[in-house]
Design a protein around this motif. Structure first.
Motif, PDB file in Angstrom:
ATOM      1  N   ASN A 111       0.728  -1.144   0.249  1.00 23.74           N
ATOM      2  CA  ASN A 111      -0.108  -0.010   0.267  1.00 23.74           C
ATOM      3  C   ASN A 111       0.818   0.903   0.297  1.00 23.74           C
ATOM      4  O   ASN A 111       0.676   1.770  -0.963  1.00 23.74           O
ATOM      5  N   ASN A 112       1.923   1.349   0.502  1.00 21.00           N
ATOM      6  CA  ASN A 112       2.440   2.474   0.654  1.00 21.00           C
ATOM      7  C   ASN A 112       4.316   1.644   1.266  1.00 21.00           C
ATOM      8  O   ASN A 112       3.966   1.233   2.911  1.00 21.00           O
ATOM      9  N   ILE A 113       5.068   1.927  -0.311  1.00 25.49           N
ATOM     10  CA  ILE A 113       6.244   1.349   0.394  1.00 25.49           C
ATOM     11  C   ILE A 113       7.098   2.742   1.466  1.00 25.49           C
ATOM     12  O   ILE A 113       7.492   1.923   2.475  1.00 25.49           O
ATOM     13  N   GLN A 114       7.275   3.288   1.355  1.00 24.04           N
ATOM     14  CA  GLN A 114       7.589   4.653   2.920  1.00 24.04           C
ATOM     15  C   GLN A 114       7.290   3.610   3.672  1.00 24.04           C
ATOM     16  O   GLN A 114       7.957   3.556   4.968  1.00 24.04           O
ATOM     17  N   THR A 115       5.730   4.013   4.431  1.00 22.90           N
ATOM     18  CA  THR A 115       5.303   3.458   5.490  1.00 22.90           C
ATOM     19  C   THR A 115       5.683   1.836   6.642  1.00 22.90           C
ATOM     20  O   THR A 115       5.846   2.250   7.080  1.00 22.90           O
ATOM     21  N   GLU A 116       6.194   1.261   5.150  1.00 17.58           N
ATOM     22  CA  GLU A 116       6.111  -0.358   5.797  1.00 17.58           C
ATOM     23  C   GLU A 116       7.626  -0.481   6.085  1.00 17.58           C
ATOM     24  O   GLU A 116       7.938  -0.554   6.751  1.00 17.58           O
ATOM     25  N   TYR A 117       8.207   0.521   5.033  1.00 21.19           N
ATOM     26  CA  TYR A 117       9.760   0.820   5.538  1.00 21.19           C
ATOM     27  C   TYR A 117       9.805   1.316   6.681  1.00 21.19           C
ATOM     28  O   TYR A 117      11.053   0.867   7.573  1.00 21.19           O
ATOM     29  N   ASP A 118       9.079   2.519   7.416  1.00 25.99           N
ATOM     30  CA  ASP A 118       9.344   2.619   8.508  1.00 25.99           C
ATOM     31  C   ASP A 118       9.067   2.205   9.264  1.00 25.99           C
ATOM     32  O   ASP A 118       9.446   2.222  10.609  1.00 25.99           O
ATOM     33  N   ILE A 119       8.066   1.209   8.910  1.00 31.87           N
ATOM     34  CA  ILE A 119       7.604   0.500  10.460  1.00 31.87           C
ATOM     35  C   ILE A 119       8.881  -0.270  10.631  1.00 31.87           C
ATOM     36  O   ILE A 119       9.231  -1.268  12.123  1.00 31.87           O
ATOM     37  N   LEU A 120       9.103  -1.202   9.596  1.00 31.53           N
ATOM     38  CA  LEU A 120      10.307  -1.670   9.683  1.00 31.53           C
ATOM     39  C   LEU A 120      11.323  -1.714  10.124  1.00 31.53           C
ATOM     40  O   LEU A 120      12.109  -1.596  11.104  1.00 31.53           O
ATOM     41  N   LEU A 121      11.992  -0.337  10.541  1.00 30.67           N
ATOM     42  CA  LEU A 121      12.817   0.101  10.940  1.00 30.67           C
ATOM     43  C   LEU A 121      12.711   1.079  12.386  1.00 30.67           C
ATOM     44  O   LEU A 121      13.578   0.361  13.417  1.00 30.67           O
ATOM     45  N   ASN A 122      11.169   1.054  12.297  1.00 27.07           N
ATOM     46  CA  ASN A 122      10.654   1.329  13.848  1.00 27.07           C
ATOM     47  C   ASN A 122      11.120  -0.053  14.725  1.00 27.07           C
ATOM     48  O   ASN A 122      11.720   0.013  16.176  1.00 27.07           O
ATOM     49  N   GLU A 123      10.942  -1.309  14.375  1.00 27.98           N
ATOM     50  CA  GLU A 123      11.373  -2.389  15.181  1.00 27.98           C
ATOM     51  C   GLU A 123      12.365  -2.445  15.104  1.00 27.98           C
ATOM     52  O   GLU A 123      12.782  -3.220  16.395  1.00 27.98           O
ATOM     53  N   LEU A 124      13.414  -2.476  14.358  1.00 26.74           N
ATOM     54  CA  LEU A 124      14.680  -2.693  14.732  1.00 26.74           C
ATOM     55  C   LEU A 124      15.036  -1.392  15.531  1.00 26.74           C
ATOM     56  O   LEU A 124      16.033  -1.899  16.743  1.00 26.74           O
ATOM     57  N   ARG A 125      14.912  -0.698  15.635  1.00 26.79           N
ATOM     58  CA  ARG A 125      15.120   0.874  16.665  1.00 26.79           C
ATOM     59  C   ARG A 125      14.842   0.094  18.188  1.00 26.79           C
ATOM     60  O   ARG A 125      16.007   0.048  19.509  1.00 26.79           O
ATOM     61  N   LYS A 126      13.708  -0.474  18.035  1.00 26.25           N
ATOM     62  CA  LYS A 126      12.894  -0.846  19.272  1.00 26.25           C
ATOM     63  C   LYS A 126      13.830  -1.989  19.806  1.00 26.25           C
ATOM     64  O   LYS A 126      14.473  -1.936  21.401  1.00 26.25           O
ATOM     65  N   TYR A 127      13.543  -2.362  19.061  1.00 24.04           N
ATOM     66  CA  TYR A 127      14.597  -3.881  19.394  1.00 24.04           C
ATOM     67  C   TYR A 127      16.264  -3.243  19.874  1.00 24.04           C
ATOM     68  O   TYR A 127      16.899  -4.071  20.943  1.00 24.04           O
ATOM     69  N   ASN A 128      16.922  -2.725  19.538  1.00 20.36           N
ATOM     70  CA  ASN A 128      18.168  -2.639  18.885  1.00 20.36           C
ATOM     71  C   ASN A 128      18.592  -1.247  18.403  1.00 20.36           C
ATOM     72  O   ASN A 128      18.720  -1.224  17.480  1.00 20.36           O
ATOM     73  N   PRO A 129      18.733  -0.086  19.010  1.00 21.07           N
ATOM     74  CA  PRO A 129      19.361   0.745  18.411  1.00 21.07           C
ATOM     75  C   PRO A 129      20.607   0.490  17.180  1.00 21.07           C
ATOM     76  O   PRO A 129      20.273   1.428  17.008  1.00 21.07           O
ATOM     77  N   GLU A 130      21.891   0.130  17.902  1.00 17.97           N
ATOM     78  CA  GLU A 130      22.682  -0.294  17.560  1.00 17.97           C
ATOM     79  C   GLU A 130      22.169  -0.215  15.823  1.00 17.97           C
ATOM     80  O   GLU A 130      23.423  -0.089  15.345  1.00 17.97           O
ATOM     81  N   LEU A 131      21.473  -1.813  15.592  1.00 17.25           N
ATOM     82  CA  LEU A 131      21.044  -1.767  14.304  1.00 17.25           C
ATOM     83  C   LEU A 131      20.947  -0.999  12.777  1.00 17.25           C
ATOM     84  O   LEU A 131      21.022  -1.555  12.006  1.00 17.25           O
ATOM     85  N   LEU A 132      20.287   0.221  13.550  1.00 20.10           N
ATOM     86  CA  LEU A 132      20.438   1.622  12.536  1.00 20.10           C
ATOM     87  C   LEU A 132      21.705   2.376  12.107  1.00 20.10           C
ATOM     88  O   LEU A 132      21.512   3.081  10.864  1.00 20.10           O
ATOM     89  N   ASP A 133      22.915   1.545  12.685  1.00 21.44           N
ATOM     90  CA  ASP A 133      24.391   2.387  12.024  1.00 21.44           C
ATOM     91  C   ASP A 133      24.676   1.141  11.087  1.00 21.44           C
ATOM     92  O   ASP A 133      25.504   1.809  10.633  1.00 21.44           O
ATOM     93  N   LYS A 134      23.910   0.015  10.887  1.00 23.93           N
ATOM     94  CA  LYS A 134      24.567  -0.674   9.777  1.00 23.93           C
ATOM     95  C   LYS A 134      24.036  -0.420   8.755  1.00 23.93           C
ATOM     96  O   LYS A 134      22.726   0.378   8.208  1.00 23.93           O
TER      97      LYS A 134
END
Length: 329
Positions: free
Chosen positions: A253-276
């Motif tokens: 439905n919206n690629i940007q929205t799905e990407y943001d949801i995935l990114l947010n789950e990684l952030r909540k689990y371990n913020p260091e994952l966003l450095d990859k």
């Protein structure tokens, strides 16, 4: 590897052996009635040792071993003979295994290389025999040391897959299909959510005999960091990946929205994952024409490279592998 055989978490009681007691003995022969002390030292108790083994891909062999116990050292003997030390219990584990204390959560070690060893629970030292305590002013010591007790503790082993690229996406994003096309891996593929229940590894061949390892991680859903769906059970595998390949289907439905949801789950689990490093692959793109792709590019996230792919028609796969390799190296 089938789902029941992929075990990435075990908890067991690790108990090392106690040291042997020192010997209390005095030398006696036919014409030597009052010889000096000759009690030998006790042997060391066995230790519990982890050893990295590249031939193991799972912790299945430890699933039913709830207690791992090393033997005790032998006591010392007369004539200054040291008791035999007990053999160590060697536990082979796959590369990427993390050992932690079950009570405190403290990380004890991370096994990342083949043959790497770590003494998880050391055995007790053997006690000194009475010969050790002999001095010029105290020539007949009447005591010897007991051996040190072994250690008993509960240990948790967690396996985090070692891969260059980790596939991140919602269920049915086409991750398993991509892995089956670009490698020799044969993950289960189906047209329903959570087809993949266990991580799958595949070696992707690149130009001139080069290659990299890709991991297919079970699909993430919103709330995974709190345990929804397969939850944190497999999010930890992403921690070992050098590059994260986000896969979102073209019919989302919206690629940007799905990407943001995935990114947010990684952030909540371990913020260091966003450095990859991150790459976006728009899967199932064989249904798109050039005009539609041009329109969709305006809606894609602007902070990461993106490529349109189709695992069915092999569209964009060469470009994707080039992009992955350039980011890995």
């Amino acid at each position: 590897m089938s789902a029941p055989n992929f075990i990435d978490y075990v908890k067991f009681c690790s108990r090392s052996g106690k040291g042997g007691a020192g010997c209390l003995h005095f030398h006696r022969e036919k014409f030597i009635q009052k010889g000096g002390p000759d009690g030998g030292d006790g042997g060391r108790g066995g230790s519990i040792i982890l050893r990295g083994d590249s031939q193991h891909w799972t912790l299945l062999h430890l699933k039913y071993r709830k207690h791992i116990i090393a033997k005790d050292g032998n006591p010392g003997e007369e004539q200054d003979r040291t008791g035999a030390s007990a053999s160590d219990e060697i536990i082979p584990v796959p590369l990427g295994t993390v050992a932690r204390d079950a009570e405190t959560g403290e990380i004890r070690c991370e096994i990342t290389e083949d043959g790497q060893e770590f003494v998880l629970t050391p055995g007790g030292r053997g006690g000194k025999g009475n010969a050790y305590f002999s001095t010029p002013t105290h020539q007949a010591p009447q005591h010897a040391q007991p051996g040190e007790p072994g250690i008993e503790e509960w240990i948790i082993l967690e396996l985090k897959l070692l891969a260059d690229v980790g596939l991140v996406g919602f269920p049915n994003a086409g991750k398993s299909t991509l892995l089956s096309v670009v490698s020799a891996a044969k993950p289960k593929i189906g047209d329903y959510p959570f087809t993949t229940l266990t991580p799958n590894l595949g070696v992707v061949s690149y130009r001139e005999g080069l290659s990299f390892v890709m991991a297919d991680i079970p699909g993430i859903i919103e709330g995974a960091a709190e345990g929804r769906g397969l939850g944190t059970r497999f999010l930890r595998h992403i921690e070992r990946n050098s590059l994260l390949l986000f896969m979102i289907p073209a019919d989302a439905n919206n690629i940007q929205t799905e990407y943001d949801i995935l990114l947010n789950e990684l952030r909540k689990y371990n913020p260091e994952l966003l450095d990859k490093k991150r790459i976006l692959a728009v899967s199932k793109s064989d249904m798109l024409d050039d005009e539609l792709k041009t329109e969709m590019k305006r809606e894609l996230p602007t902070d990461l490279p993106a490529v349109f792919i189709s695992s069915i028609t092999n569209q964009g796969l060469v470009e994707l592998k080039d992009l992955i390799w350039s980011h890995l190296h």
